[in-house]
Enzyme design. Sequence first.
Site, PDB file in Angstrom:
ATOM      1  N   LYS A 168     -10.140 -21.688 -14.362  1.00  0.00           N
ATOM      2  CA  LYS A 168      -9.265 -21.438 -13.232  1.00  0.00           C
ATOM      3  C   LYS A 168     -10.027 -21.669 -11.926  1.00  0.00           C
ATOM      4  CE  LYS A 168      -5.352 -20.175 -15.163  1.00  0.00           C
ATOM      5  NZ  LYS A 168      -4.096 -20.898 -14.932  1.00  0.00           N
ATOM      6  N   ASP A 196      -7.866 -25.852 -13.899  1.00  0.00           N
ATOM      7  CA  ASP A 196      -6.488 -25.571 -13.524  1.00  0.00           C
ATOM      8  C   ASP A 196      -6.505 -24.921 -12.149  1.00  0.00           C
ATOM      9  OD1 ASP A 196      -3.851 -24.938 -13.262  1.00  0.00           O
ATOM     10  OD2 ASP A 196      -3.743 -23.605 -14.999  1.00  0.00           O
ATOM     11  N   GLU A 222      -5.555 -29.867 -13.808  1.00  0.00           N
ATOM     12  CA  GLU A 222      -4.163 -29.435 -13.952  1.00  0.00           C
ATOM     13  C   GLU A 222      -3.613 -28.922 -12.632  1.00  0.00           C
ATOM     14  OE1 GLU A 222      -1.874 -25.893 -16.344  1.00  0.00           O
ATOM     15  OE2 GLU A 222      -3.282 -27.116 -17.502  1.00  0.00           O
ATOM     16  N   ASP A 247       1.985 -29.495 -14.472  1.00  0.00           N
ATOM     17  CA  ASP A 247       2.408 -28.237 -15.092  1.00  0.00           C
ATOM     18  C   ASP A 247       3.561 -27.644 -14.297  1.00  0.00           C
ATOM     19  OD1 ASP A 247       2.733 -25.788 -16.293  1.00  0.00           O
ATOM     20  OD2 ASP A 247       0.803 -24.975 -15.681  1.00  0.00           O
ATOM     21  N   LYS A 271       5.194 -26.392 -22.043  1.00  0.00           N
ATOM     22  CA  LYS A 271       5.226 -24.946 -22.247  1.00  0.00           C
ATOM     23  C   LYS A 271       6.567 -24.587 -22.886  1.00  0.00           C
ATOM     24  CE  LYS A 271       1.843 -23.551 -18.807  1.00  0.00           C
ATOM     25  NZ  LYS A 271       1.561 -22.803 -17.555  1.00  0.00           N
ATOM     26  N   GLN A 299       1.665 -19.099 -21.035  1.00  0.00           N
ATOM     27  CA  GLN A 299       1.866 -18.503 -19.708  1.00  0.00           C
ATOM     28  C   GLN A 299       2.156 -17.012 -19.853  1.00  0.00           C
ATOM     29  OE1 GLN A 299       5.259 -21.015 -18.655  1.00  0.00           O
ATOM     30  NE2 GLN A 299       6.598 -19.506 -19.573  1.00  0.00           N
TER      31      GLN A 299
END
Length: 320
Positions: A168, A196, A222, A247, A271, A299
């Site tokens: 992240k 991401d 991402e 995403d 997702k 998620q």
Amino acid sequence: MKSPDYALTIRSVEAIPVVVPLLHPIKWARGEIKDIDNVIVIVTLSDGTQGIADAPRPTIYGETQQSIATIIQNHFAPKLKDVDVFDLTGVWSVFDQYAGNPAAKSAIDMAIYDAQAKHLGIPCAQLLGGTVKVLPVNRRLMLGSNKEMLAEAERMIKRYGFKAWKVKCGMDKKRDIALLRALRKLVGDDHEITIDCNQGYSAQDLLETAPYFEEVNVALIEEPIPARDGAGKRFCAERTRIPISGDDSCMTPDDVLHELQLGGIRAVVIKCARTGYTQSRQVLALAKSFYTPAHNGTQADMQIGCVAAAHFASTYTTPH
């Protein structure tokens, strides 16, 4: 459309709100959660077979636990009663009467597939055209201090042998570069590192940081910049060798088609919690038609949702 008496039909759809405290908060560039407050969806068929799914509620979808439970109980459940469980066109015609609500619709969709598979005595993966298999997974390193994130990576290597990482990023460029350099030094050259940014960068930020990401051999970036900045994504994509993955900009099949046509993304995140199995198959078909790899993500799903996503991921191959 109601089914004839001999058909296998939907008897009921239940929505059960649950709250699961997290041992540690989940943090990303645009938010944080301390509890999993999802909705468990159960579809019961006329022969008693039950399918189950998990409806998470990421804030970016505009749904809440209460809204998911309400639209299922007050709107979807009554209209789906007595519908043939294999009539997915009929099911989605009910969904299409209501805009939005992706997590609620997707949970019902997956619970229906789960019930179908149980009735047939086969895994969902097989029903979807795949087979149950061992899947490669990465370990997500949530936002924290660099020291904390590196220590987490080291623990996961020793405990589980992870060789792929999703980091992240997106809040501090200098910190992100330092972290990725340190992580690459820790794990060596044979580990895959993806990042991401959760829309945390601007296009200019990405242009400035991309050379450093290339230096440490980042495999995928991402959703680095605002989801609707398609022109910015394309501009950046043309100036870095690292593929950008869509995403938050790829919520629906229509979104995916739009992003692929713009040319800013070279990978698509699927997702199932927002596109169910029905629309996830459409997303996968779109990605393949543009020769673009896809990969499954989660998620804030509970184990139910993670297993459901794994069944879908068993239907295709991905380089990431």
